[in-house]
Design a protein around this motif. Structure first.
Motif, PDB file in Angstrom:
ATOM      1  N   ALA A 232       0.820  -1.223   0.050  1.00 27.21           N
ATOM      2  CA  ALA A 232      -0.084  -0.049   0.054  1.00 27.21           C
ATOM      3  C   ALA A 232       0.750   1.158   0.071  1.00 27.21           C
ATOM      4  O   ALA A 232       0.268   2.241   0.004  1.00 27.21           O
ATOM      5  CB  ALA A 232      -0.900  -0.106   1.147  1.00 27.21           C
ATOM      6  N   ASP A 233       2.165   1.139   0.072  1.00 26.60           N
ATOM      7  CA  ASP A 233       2.894   2.307  -0.034  1.00 26.60           C
ATOM      8  C   ASP A 233       3.029   3.288  -1.247  1.00 26.60           C
ATOM      9  O   ASP A 233       3.042   2.323  -2.459  1.00 26.60           O
ATOM     10  CB  ASP A 233       4.598   2.055   0.195  1.00 26.60           C
ATOM     11  N   ARG A 234       2.612   4.268  -1.231  1.00 27.39           N
ATOM     12  CA  ARG A 234       2.767   5.137  -2.314  1.00 27.39           C
ATOM     13  C   ARG A 234       4.199   5.471  -2.886  1.00 27.39           C
ATOM     14  O   ARG A 234       4.936   5.410  -2.190  1.00 27.39           O
ATOM     15  CB  ARG A 234       1.935   6.458  -2.231  1.00 27.39           C
ATOM     16  N   ALA A 235       3.998   5.910  -4.090  1.00 24.55           N
ATOM     17  CA  ALA A 235       5.539   6.247  -4.792  1.00 24.55           C
ATOM     18  C   ALA A 235       6.105   7.621  -4.529  1.00 24.55           C
ATOM     19  O   ALA A 235       5.258   8.529  -4.553  1.00 24.55           O
ATOM     20  CB  ALA A 235       5.475   5.849  -6.123  1.00 24.55           C
ATOM     21  N   THR A 236       7.123   7.900  -4.444  1.00 30.96           N
ATOM     22  CA  THR A 236       7.749   9.289  -4.924  1.00 30.96           C
ATOM     23  C   THR A 236       8.603   9.017  -6.102  1.00 30.96           C
ATOM     24  O   THR A 236       9.368   8.107  -6.099  1.00 30.96           O
ATOM     25  CB  THR A 236       8.883   9.436  -3.713  1.00 30.96           C
ATOM     26  N   VAL A 237       8.336  10.028  -6.882  1.00 31.59           N
ATOM     27  CA  VAL A 237       8.944  10.118  -8.201  1.00 31.59           C
ATOM     28  C   VAL A 237      10.244  10.674  -8.086  1.00 31.59           C
ATOM     29  O   VAL A 237      10.704  11.716  -7.747  1.00 31.59           O
ATOM     30  CB  VAL A 237       8.041  10.715  -9.298  1.00 31.59           C
ATOM     31  N   PHE A 238      11.330   9.896  -8.972  1.00 34.09           N
ATOM     32  CA  PHE A 238      12.751  10.518  -9.096  1.00 34.09           C
ATOM     33  C   PHE A 238      13.054  10.466 -10.501  1.00 34.09           C
ATOM     34  O   PHE A 238      12.598   9.438 -11.187  1.00 34.09           O
ATOM     35  CB  PHE A 238      13.655  10.250  -8.120  1.00 34.09           C
ATOM     36  N   ASN A 239      14.230  11.391 -10.918  1.00 31.91           N
ATOM     37  CA  ASN A 239      14.769  11.170 -12.342  1.00 31.91           C
ATOM     38  C   ASN A 239      13.400  11.264 -13.442  1.00 31.91           C
ATOM     39  O   ASN A 239      13.319  10.290 -14.407  1.00 31.91           O
ATOM     40  CB  ASN A 239      15.589   9.918 -12.638  1.00 31.91           C
ATOM     41  N   ASP A 240      12.495  12.158 -13.252  1.00 33.70           N
ATOM     42  CA  ASP A 240      11.371  12.049 -14.267  1.00 33.70           C
ATOM     43  C   ASP A 240      11.906  12.805 -15.508  1.00 33.70           C
ATOM     44  O   ASP A 240      11.821  13.953 -15.592  1.00 33.70           O
ATOM     45  CB  ASP A 240      10.305  12.914 -13.496  1.00 33.70           C
ATOM     46  N   ALA A 241      12.333  11.857 -16.280  1.00 32.76           N
ATOM     47  CA  ALA A 241      12.863  12.499 -17.585  1.00 32.76           C
ATOM     48  C   ALA A 241      12.913  11.278 -18.700  1.00 32.76           C
ATOM     49  O   ALA A 241      13.159  10.081 -18.282  1.00 32.76           O
ATOM     50  CB  ALA A 241      14.221  13.344 -17.265  1.00 32.76           C
ATOM     51  N   ARG A 242      12.734  11.779 -19.964  1.00 33.62           N
ATOM     52  CA  ARG A 242      13.290  10.944 -20.986  1.00 33.62           C
ATOM     53  C   ARG A 242      14.451  11.302 -21.704  1.00 33.62           C
ATOM     54  O   ARG A 242      14.939  12.560 -21.552  1.00 33.62           O
ATOM     55  CB  ARG A 242      12.169  11.091 -22.015  1.00 33.62           C
ATOM     56  N   THR A 243      15.150  10.359 -22.219  1.00 30.91           N
ATOM     57  CA  THR A 243      16.458  10.580 -22.702  1.00 30.91           C
ATOM     58  C   THR A 243      16.740   9.832 -24.408  1.00 30.91           C
ATOM     59  O   THR A 243      16.104   8.724 -24.230  1.00 30.91           O
ATOM     60  CB  THR A 243      17.799  10.450 -21.779  1.00 30.91           C
ATOM     61  N   LEU A 244      17.637  10.508 -24.878  1.00 30.66           N
ATOM     62  CA  LEU A 244      17.862   9.690 -26.187  1.00 30.66           C
ATOM     63  C   LEU A 244      16.416   9.482 -27.000  1.00 30.66           C
ATOM     64  O   LEU A 244      16.477   8.715 -27.806  1.00 30.66           O
ATOM     65  CB  LEU A 244      18.629   8.481 -26.198  1.00 30.66           C
ATOM     66  N   GLY A 245      15.463  10.097 -26.794  1.00 26.41           N
ATOM     67  CA  GLY A 245      14.422   9.958 -27.724  1.00 26.41           C
ATOM     68  C   GLY A 245      13.404   8.813 -27.313  1.00 26.41           C
ATOM     69  O   GLY A 245      12.036   9.095 -26.803  1.00 26.41           O
ATOM     70  N   SER A 246      13.807   7.647 -27.056  1.00 29.57           N
ATOM     71  CA  SER A 246      13.034   6.483 -26.607  1.00 29.57           C
ATOM     72  C   SER A 246      13.545   5.883 -25.434  1.00 29.57           C
ATOM     73  O   SER A 246      13.264   4.420 -25.315  1.00 29.57           O
ATOM     74  CB  SER A 246      12.969   5.468 -27.690  1.00 29.57           C
ATOM     75  N   LEU A 247      14.082   6.516 -24.378  1.00 28.43           N
ATOM     76  CA  LEU A 247      14.364   5.896 -23.088  1.00 28.43           C
ATOM     77  C   LEU A 247      13.799   6.695 -21.879  1.00 28.43           C
ATOM     78  O   LEU A 247      14.073   7.951 -21.940  1.00 28.43           O
ATOM     79  CB  LEU A 247      15.869   5.546 -23.076  1.00 28.43           C
ATOM     80  N   SER A 248      13.124   6.075 -20.926  1.00 28.80           N
ATOM     81  CA  SER A 248      12.558   6.704 -19.868  1.00 28.80           C
ATOM     82  C   SER A 248      13.858   6.333 -18.725  1.00 28.80           C
ATOM     83  O   SER A 248      13.971   5.390 -18.408  1.00 28.80           O
ATOM     84  CB  SER A 248      11.331   6.323 -19.411  1.00 28.80           C
ATOM     85  N   MET A 249      14.123   7.611 -17.758  1.00 32.97           N
ATOM     86  CA  MET A 249      14.880   7.307 -16.817  1.00 32.97           C
ATOM     87  C   MET A 249      13.860   7.372 -15.300  1.00 32.97           C
ATOM     88  O   MET A 249      14.520   7.483 -14.288  1.00 32.97           O
ATOM     89  CB  MET A 249      15.896   8.617 -16.612  1.00 32.97           C
ATOM     90  N   THR A 250      12.699   7.745 -15.725  1.00 33.79           N
ATOM     91  CA  THR A 250      11.737   7.686 -14.347  1.00 33.79           C
ATOM     92  C   THR A 250      12.165   6.340 -13.659  1.00 33.79           C
ATOM     93  O   THR A 250      11.999   5.437 -13.712  1.00 33.79           O
ATOM     94  CB  THR A 250      10.436   7.743 -14.990  1.00 33.79           C
ATOM     95  N   GLY A 251      12.059   6.886 -12.131  1.00 31.16           N
ATOM     96  CA  GLY A 251      12.262   6.098 -11.045  1.00 31.16           C
ATOM     97  C   GLY A 251      11.252   6.427  -9.959  1.00 31.16           C
ATOM     98  O   GLY A 251      10.542   7.242  -9.810  1.00 31.16           O
ATOM     99  N   PHE A 252      10.936   5.293  -9.137  1.00 36.51           N
ATOM    100  CA  PHE A 252      10.321   5.557  -8.010  1.00 36.51           C
ATOM    101  C   PHE A 252      10.917   5.007  -6.729  1.00 36.51           C
ATOM    102  O   PHE A 252      11.680   3.838  -6.693  1.00 36.51           O
ATOM    103  CB  PHE A 252       8.942   4.689  -8.278  1.00 36.51           C
ATOM    104  N   VAL A 253      10.528   5.770  -5.516  1.00 35.19           N
ATOM    105  CA  VAL A 253      10.653   5.124  -4.108  1.00 35.19           C
ATOM    106  C   VAL A 253       9.433   4.920  -3.449  1.00 35.19           C
ATOM    107  O   VAL A 253       8.644   5.594  -3.386  1.00 35.19           O
ATOM    108  CB  VAL A 253      11.723   6.122  -3.437  1.00 35.19           C
ATOM    109  N   PHE A 254       9.158   3.694  -3.193  1.00 34.73           N
ATOM    110  CA  PHE A 254       7.822   3.339  -2.327  1.00 34.73           C
ATOM    111  C   PHE A 254       8.419   3.125  -0.965  1.00 34.73           C
ATOM    112  O   PHE A 254       9.088   2.273  -0.371  1.00 34.73           O
ATOM    113  CB  PHE A 254       7.429   1.870  -2.884  1.00 34.73           C
ATOM    114  N   GLY A 255       7.546   3.929  -0.134  1.00 34.39           N
ATOM    115  CA  GLY A 255       7.835   3.781   1.277  1.00 34.39           C
ATOM    116  C   GLY A 255       8.782   4.938   1.786  1.00 34.39           C
ATOM    117  O   GLY A 255       9.457   5.809   1.145  1.00 34.39           O
TER     118      GLY A 255
END
Length: 255
Positions: A232-255
């Motif tokens: 049930a832990d919600r996410a905190t978003v980090f590295n919210d970005a796309r790069t090189l056109g077709s790669l996502s760097m988006t990550g999440f910390v849960f808890g």
């Protein structure tokens, strides 16, 4: 922060993040400094894509350089943490799915490119758990739920992949993402942030943007393990970005 150690999903992007200094790697270093120091790490890397669930059980796993055509300095980087047969056995005991011991692989760049920034001394044991290519998103999520007790045992569950991962459309001269990559990444990000696992699964399997973002599910599936282990832990978003056109760097910390 509660006493239960967080779960991470990291968009690992290019292997060059292991040797470059940029906003993404700085964030990984900050994460390593800010979350409680784990006793061991269970890593689910998109680059160990297998038939069935597999886990490493050796005390000294080898480092895998599973990429080609990059500068020499990347292949000279050494990241060789100890393994943990005890953690591997604990994972096997916890899960309802059958998990096979398999030491034919090692610690690949989906794991070490992130960890060499988070924990550069390589002094925390690491065990890799594979991404099961034959399992559905629902089965990946269920396995993640089985792993949740590890968080109360100070085991960091690190999952590593990319929400958008289309190597065939990479543009090495582009800093941001294509419009479809931004749109797909935002839809997944918002569903994860809302704790809406069903929408995450539906978005990843429907429409043109999903087909462009995920020509193969390998880099997306680690997120399903993370969502299961997050509970049930919600996410905190980090590295919210796309790069090189077709790669996502988006990550999440849960808890």
């Amino acid at each position: 922060m509660n006493s239960r150690i967080p779960v991470l999903f990291a968009g690992h992007g290019s292997p060059m993040n292991a040797v470059e200094q940029n906003d993404f790697t700085r964030t990984w270093r900050q994460l390593g400094e800010s979350i409680p120091r784990p006793a061991a790490i269970l890593s689910v890397s998109a680059h160990w894509f297998t038939d069935g669930f597999r886990i490493q059980t050796v005390s000294n796993p080898r480092q895998i350089y599973d990429m080609y055509g990059f500068p020499r300095e990347l292949y000279e980087l050494k990241y060789r943490p100890a393994g943990s047969p005890e953690l591997a056995e604990r994972v096997i005991q916890l899960t309802h799915a059958e998990i096979q011991a398999d030491n034919s692989w090692g610690i690949d760049h989906g794991t070490w490119a992130v960890l060499c920034n988070m924990y550069p001394r390589a002094d925390i044991p690491v065990v890799q758990l594979s991404v099961n290519r034959t399992a559905s998103f629902q089965e990946q999520y269920a396995l993640g739920k089985d792993l949740m007790p590890l968080r109360d045992e100070n085991i960091l569950i690190l999952t590593s992949g990319n929400i958008v991962h289309n190597l065939g459309m990479v543009d090495w001269n582009r800093e941001g993402g294509f419009g479809w990559a931004d749109s797909f990444d935002a839809a997944i990000r918002d569903a994860v942030a809302a704790g809406d696992v069903e929408s995450v699964m539906k978005t990843a399997t429907a429409g043109k943007e999903a087909r462009l973002a995920l020509p193969s599910p390998d880099h997306f599936m680690p997120l399903m393990y993370a969502l299961g282990a997050a509970g049930a832990d919600r996410a905190t978003v980090f590295n919210d970005a796309r790069t090189l056109g077709s790669l996502s760097m988006t990550g999440f910390v849960f808890g």
